[in-house]
Design a protein around this motif. Structure first.
Motif, mmCIF file in Angstrom:
data_model
loop_
_atom_site.group_PDB
_atom_site.id
_atom_site.type_symbol
_atom_site.label_atom_id
_atom_site.label_comp_id
_atom_site.label_asym_id
_atom_site.label_seq_id
_atom_site.Cartn_x
_atom_site.Cartn_y
_atom_site.Cartn_z
ATOM 1 N N VAL A 188 0.843 -1.197 0.000
ATOM 2 C CA VAL A 188 0.000 0.000 0.000
ATOM 3 C C VAL A 188 0.878 1.247 0.000
ATOM 4 C CG1 VAL A 188 -1.917 -1.159 1.158
ATOM 5 C CG2 VAL A 188 -0.227 0.086 2.509
ATOM 6 N N PRO A 189 0.383 2.349 -0.566
ATOM 7 C CA PRO A 189 1.164 3.590 -0.540
ATOM 8 C C PRO A 189 1.441 4.036 0.899
ATOM 9 C CG PRO A 189 -0.671 3.787 -2.056
ATOM 10 C CD PRO A 189 -0.861 2.503 -1.312
ATOM 11 N N ARG A 190 2.615 4.613 1.089
ATOM 12 C CA ARG A 190 2.978 5.122 2.414
ATOM 13 C C ARG A 190 2.213 6.414 2.688
ATOM 14 N NH1 ARG A 190 9.231 4.267 0.985
ATOM 15 N NH2 ARG A 190 8.344 4.987 -0.975
ATOM 16 N N GLU A 191 1.920 6.651 3.933
ATOM 17 C CA GLU A 191 1.097 7.792 4.320
ATOM 18 C C GLU A 191 1.706 9.126 3.885
ATOM 19 O OE1 GLU A 191 -0.614 9.439 8.457
ATOM 20 O OE2 GLU A 191 -0.755 7.275 8.141
ATOM 21 N N SER A 192 3.017 9.223 3.879
ATOM 22 C CA SER A 192 3.684 10.489 3.564
ATOM 23 C C SER A 192 3.908 10.716 2.069
ATOM 24 C CB SER A 192 5.021 10.551 4.296
ATOM 25 O OG SER A 192 5.801 9.437 3.949
ATOM 26 N N GLU A 193 3.442 9.812 1.225
ATOM 27 C CA GLU A 193 3.629 9.962 -0.218
ATOM 28 C C GLU A 193 2.571 10.869 -0.829
ATOM 29 O OE1 GLU A 193 5.509 5.929 -1.903
ATOM 30 O OE2 GLU A 193 3.439 5.757 -1.222
ATOM 31 N N ASP A 194 3.039 11.776 -1.692
ATOM 32 C CA ASP A 194 2.122 12.617 -2.444
ATOM 33 C C ASP A 194 2.024 12.168 -3.895
ATOM 34 O OD1 ASP A 194 1.629 14.252 -0.259
ATOM 35 O OD2 ASP A 194 3.315 15.562 -0.738
#
Length: 137
Positions: A19-25
């Motif tokens: 899953v995408p990391r929380e801090s990724e934009d």
């Protein structure tokens, strides 16, 4: 993260670690077809909704690519990305390869690759491995 059988350097992931990391934009998605690569950038909005921004298509990365042979991996990436996507990934477009390397170190993003073409997956992994803050999934 497991390794693929035929290309031992290329990681293979599965849920839930993919899953995408929380801090990724920014998220890059690459689909390896038989004759070309289909790329997409996805962006995260303030409400954490992730939507596609741009789609583009390129030829496969050649294992005889001049920049690849010279180990100028940022040069390969910059050539395969439109200016807007260079801005998303590196923070600006029209970069020298040294500047792109420095800019990429401050960005955090994932690259999702879907491929049955193990050679292309291995070349993509090699090219993106030069970026320190990238999750190759």
């Amino acid at each position: 993260m497991e390794k693929m059988d035929d290309e031992s350097d290329v990681p293979k992931t599965k849920w839930p670690e993919a899953v995408p990391r929380e801090s990724e934009d920014v998220i890059l998605s690459i689909s390896c077809g038989n004759s070309h690569l289909k790329w997409a950038t996805l962006v995260k909005h303030h409400d954490n909704l992730i939507t596609p921004e741009v789609f583009w298509r390129t030829p496969h990365i050649s294992d005889e690519d001049e920049d690849l042979l010279k180990n100028n991996l940022i040069g390969v990436l910059v050539r395969y990305m439109p200016d807007k996507q260079q801005e998303r990934v590196f923070g600006r477009s029209d970069l020298s390869t040294e500047l792109a390397q420095m800019e990429s170190e401050s960005k955090l993003f994932s690259v999702y690759v879907v491929s049955t073409n193990l050679k292309q997956a291995a070349l993509l992994y090699k090219v993106f491995s030069v970026l320190k803050n990238v999750g190759f999934i």
